[in-house]
Design an enzyme around this catalytic site. Structure first.
Site, PDB file in Angstrom:
ATOM      1  N   GLU A  37    -112.725 -19.631 -55.233  1.00 42.22           N
ATOM      2  CA  GLU A  37    -112.714 -20.995 -55.760  1.00 42.22           C
ATOM      3  C   GLU A  37    -114.117 -21.605 -55.776  1.00 42.22           C
ATOM      4  O   GLU A  37    -114.543 -22.217 -56.754  1.00 42.22           O
ATOM      5  CB  GLU A  37    -111.785 -21.877 -54.924  1.00 42.22           C
ATOM      6  CG  GLU A  37    -111.710 -23.312 -55.423  1.00 42.22           C
ATOM      7  CD  GLU A  37    -110.737 -24.162 -54.625  1.00 42.22           C
ATOM      8  OE1 GLU A  37    -110.825 -25.397 -54.721  1.00 42.22           O
ATOM      9  OE2 GLU A  37    -109.887 -23.598 -53.893  1.00 42.22           O
ATOM     10  N   GLN A  52    -103.181 -21.015 -48.983  1.00 42.55           N
ATOM     11  CA  GLN A  52    -104.098 -20.533 -50.017  1.00 42.55           C
ATOM     12  C   GLN A  52    -104.681 -19.198 -49.569  1.00 42.55           C
ATOM     13  O   GLN A  52    -105.196 -19.067 -48.462  1.00 42.55           O
ATOM     14  CB  GLN A  52    -105.229 -21.524 -50.259  1.00 42.55           C
ATOM     15  CG  GLN A  52    -106.204 -21.068 -51.338  1.00 42.55           C
ATOM     16  CD  GLN A  52    -107.413 -21.990 -51.479  1.00 42.55           C
ATOM     17  OE1 GLN A  52    -107.727 -22.778 -50.587  1.00 42.55           O
ATOM     18  NE2 GLN A  52    -108.111 -21.884 -52.601  1.00 42.55           N
ATOM     19  N   HIS A  94    -102.347 -35.665 -48.736  1.00 43.53           N
ATOM     20  CA  HIS A  94    -103.567 -34.990 -48.316  1.00 43.53           C
ATOM     21  C   HIS A  94    -104.682 -36.006 -48.071  1.00 43.53           C
ATOM     22  O   HIS A  94    -104.962 -36.868 -48.899  1.00 43.53           O
ATOM     23  CB  HIS A  94    -103.983 -33.993 -49.404  1.00 43.53           C
ATOM     24  CG  HIS A  94    -105.085 -33.066 -49.005  1.00 43.53           C
ATOM     25  ND1 HIS A  94    -105.230 -32.551 -47.743  1.00 43.53           N
ATOM     26  CD2 HIS A  94    -106.122 -32.540 -49.739  1.00 43.53           C
ATOM     27  CE1 HIS A  94    -106.273 -31.751 -47.707  1.00 43.53           C
ATOM     28  NE2 HIS A  94    -106.840 -31.741 -48.895  1.00 43.53           N
ATOM     29  N   LYS A 154    -113.660 -28.202 -43.946  1.00 43.69           N
ATOM     30  CA  LYS A 154    -114.225 -26.864 -43.699  1.00 43.69           C
ATOM     31  C   LYS A 154    -115.679 -27.009 -43.272  1.00 43.69           C
ATOM     32  O   LYS A 154    -116.142 -26.369 -42.317  1.00 43.69           O
ATOM     33  CB  LYS A 154    -114.156 -26.016 -44.965  1.00 43.69           C
ATOM     34  CG  LYS A 154    -112.814 -25.895 -45.661  1.00 43.69           C
ATOM     35  CD  LYS A 154    -112.914 -25.032 -46.910  1.00 43.69           C
ATOM     36  CE  LYS A 154    -111.812 -25.299 -47.928  1.00 43.69           C
ATOM     37  NZ  LYS A 154    -110.483 -25.005 -47.473  1.00 43.69           N
ATOM     38  N   SER A 183    -110.439 -31.811 -46.075  1.00 45.02           N
ATOM     39  CA  SER A 183    -110.259 -30.804 -47.111  1.00 45.02           C
ATOM     40  C   SER A 183    -111.471 -29.871 -47.142  1.00 45.02           C
ATOM     41  O   SER A 183    -111.834 -29.320 -46.115  1.00 45.02           O
ATOM     42  CB  SER A 183    -110.002 -31.488 -48.459  1.00 45.02           C
ATOM     43  OG  SER A 183    -109.481 -30.560 -49.401  1.00 45.02           O
TER      44      SER A 183
END
Length: 532
Positions: free
Chosen positions: A284, A276, A365, A239, A235
């Site tokens: 965010e 997204q 997820h 990144k 998640s």
């Protein structure tokens, strides 16, 4: 009943993608790809001469993915040796427009490595910061390779330890904290470089892992191996893992998982996929650099895209894990990024070193998935414990399969070996005349108080060679703690290095590199090369 999507299984060594010309592979290239090692330095292209970067206001719109083989001067690379400086151009573009700058190693880095903990102390221009990471060792006798796990959320740690690698539990928030405004960023990175630094959290996290590797290098390799480090995260931490692996060439294996927008998926594909939005990801958290705010609504103006960050990892190990069941993660765009970056892997003769896997049943997820257990074990064996050589592969779910041909207007070149002209990848090296005019050797050094890493380049002369020997004398008190891509006769004093089975044959003018880490003083090292 769960219906499993049909998988598209592509061998990474020979990806067949419409509109892309695959580079032919030689047996020598295959062997090199199987046994490629991480670099001995954080950035091999640090001393490349990079032309002036474009200004944001002058960037043209280009709906296609930028050509990773096209240099800033408009010409395309023609040799594998050209990739070092082309990669540096991509790095500078990504820093300027996407992530923010990753500063070089601070003036001082120190710390400790034990069987349970790593401490890191850094200082730069009168400012200091510290952070730590816990360590969990596998069974057996060290020193061990290690996998840095971001935020406790990444690849299955039980499988990692069973394969023989240690776990470094890295808290990225100690280096770059979430929940802060862009004008008041917090954490060890921003203590040194300012709370209003335009560098985003992902790059700050990458800087933190680089400092952990610095400390492991300094530790002498009694607990952890400095030349066998991997990184993983899922998640938001996926990144981070992606950026960490792209921006430190000492990392042997990069494993981002379900990284979503601002991670692996191509920026250009996100708006059309329903993932997204870029503006949402940018707002965010300050993950991306401040400069990226100008591109959230117009990613087609970016002079880089994430397929080129995939390429920055080449030829090192890369295992991308994705989830086709969550559209918000942009898995279709993720597959395109992997396919695009794989073209660089192929051109460098390293096609078997990249794996992309989204063909999974469980849609939760960041779940631990049975489909990934075997390839996870195999990649650790190949890049960290050096006990395997399984080729990478592409397993793309038909539920989220992107077509690279829709996104490119360039072809993959067949690259020659060695540089077309010697790239300025290091400071002027110490070069010795060959004993038989068949080869030369040059050394570049990355030093710190009490230790150093040496990278030695062996270059064939006017004729092909079938083996080489490099003799050098270490400074008094210097002792080799580990070495890669060579055999060596001793650890101190006069040492002879010889080729291993995959890097002894060089065509005329081609080169290969080996390296070693040592404790002590790095001054006055003069290598001399002779043919075997």
């Amino acid at each position: 009943m769960t219906i499993r999507p049909t998988a598209l299984v592509l061998a990474a060594a020979a990806l067949a993608v419409t509109g892309v010309l695959a580079a032919p592979r030689t047996p020598a290239a295959e062997a090199a790809a199987v046994q490629v090692a991480a670099a001995g330095v954080e950035d091999e292209g640090a001393n490349c001469s990079v032309p002036g970067l474009p200004d944001a206001g002058s960037l043209p719109t280009n709906a296609k993915l930028p050509d990773p083989f096209k240099k800033l001067d408009g010409t395309r690379i023609t040799s594998t040796g050209d990739w070092t400086c082309r990669r540096e151009e991509i790095k500078k573009l990504a820093e300027k427009f996407v992530y923010g700058e990753k500063p070089a190693r601070p003036q001082t880095v120190s710390g400790t490595v034990t069987s349970t903990n790593i401490t890191v102390n850094v200082s730069n221009q009168g400012k200091s910061a510290s952070f730590s990471a816990s360590v969990s060792l596998p069974s057996g006798t060290g020193p061990f390779p290690a996998v840095v796990v971001l935020g406790g959320l990444g690849a299955d740690t039980a499988t990692i330890k069973a394969a023989g690698a240690a776990i470094i539990n890295y808290d990225p928030y100690a280096v770059g904290k979430e929940g802060t405004p862009r004008t008041n960023k917090q954490g060890a990175f921003y203590t040194l470089y300012g709370s209003s630094s335009p560098t985003g959290l992902l790059m700050a996290w990458a800087w933190g892992v680089s400092r952990i590797i610095d400390v492991i290098e300094q530790s002498g390799g009694t607990v952890l191996n400095a030349d066998a480090t991997a990184v993983t995260g899922c998640s938001r931490f996926g990144k981070g893992a992606f950026v960490i692996g792209a921006f430190d060439q000492r990392i042997a294996l990069t494993m981002p998982i379900e990284s979503g927008s601002a991670g692996v998926p191509i920026f250009r594909g996100i708006p059309g996929e329903g993932a997204q939005s870029l503006s949402s990801a940018y707002g965010e958290q300050p993950w991306l650099g401040d400069a990226f705010g100008s591109f959230t609504a117009s990613p087609s103006r970016l002079p880089v895209d994430t397929h080129e960050m995939v390429a920055m990892v080449a030829p090192r190990g890369l295992f991308i894990m994705d989830n086709p069941h969550i559209v918000n993660l942009g898995p279709k765009s993720g597959s395109v990024a992997a396919l695009g970056g794989a073209e660089v892997y192929k051109a460098l003769g390293a096609g078997p070193n990249i794996t992309y896997w989204s063909d999974i049943q469980d849609g939760n997820h960041c779940a631990i998935r049975p489909e990934w257990k075997t390839p996870l074990t195999q990649t650790i064996q190949k890049y960290l414990t050096k006990t395997g050589n399984a080729a990478g592969s592409f397993h793309i779910s038909s539920a989220a399969s992107g077509r690279l041909s829709d996104w490119i207007d360039w072809t993959t070149p067949t690259l020659g070996t060695g540089p077309t002209s010697p790239p300025p990848t290091t400071p002027p090296p110490t070069t010795s005349p060959p004993g038989d005019a068949g080869c030369t050797a040059a050394v570049s050094l990355n030093s710190w108080t009490g230790g150093f890493v040496a990278t030695v380049r062996v270059t064939a002369g006017s004729s092909a060679i079938n083996g080489w020997r490099v003799n050098l004398t270490l400074p008094a008190g210097a002792t080799i703690s580990n070495a890669w891509n060579s055999n060596h006769s001793g650890n101190s004093g006069a040492v002879q290095f010889t080729n291993v089975n995959f890097n002894g044959q060089l065509t005329a003018g081609a080169y290969t590199e080996f390296g070693f880490q040592a404790t002590g003083n790095s001054s006055a090292i003069a290598p001399a090369c002779t043919t075997a």
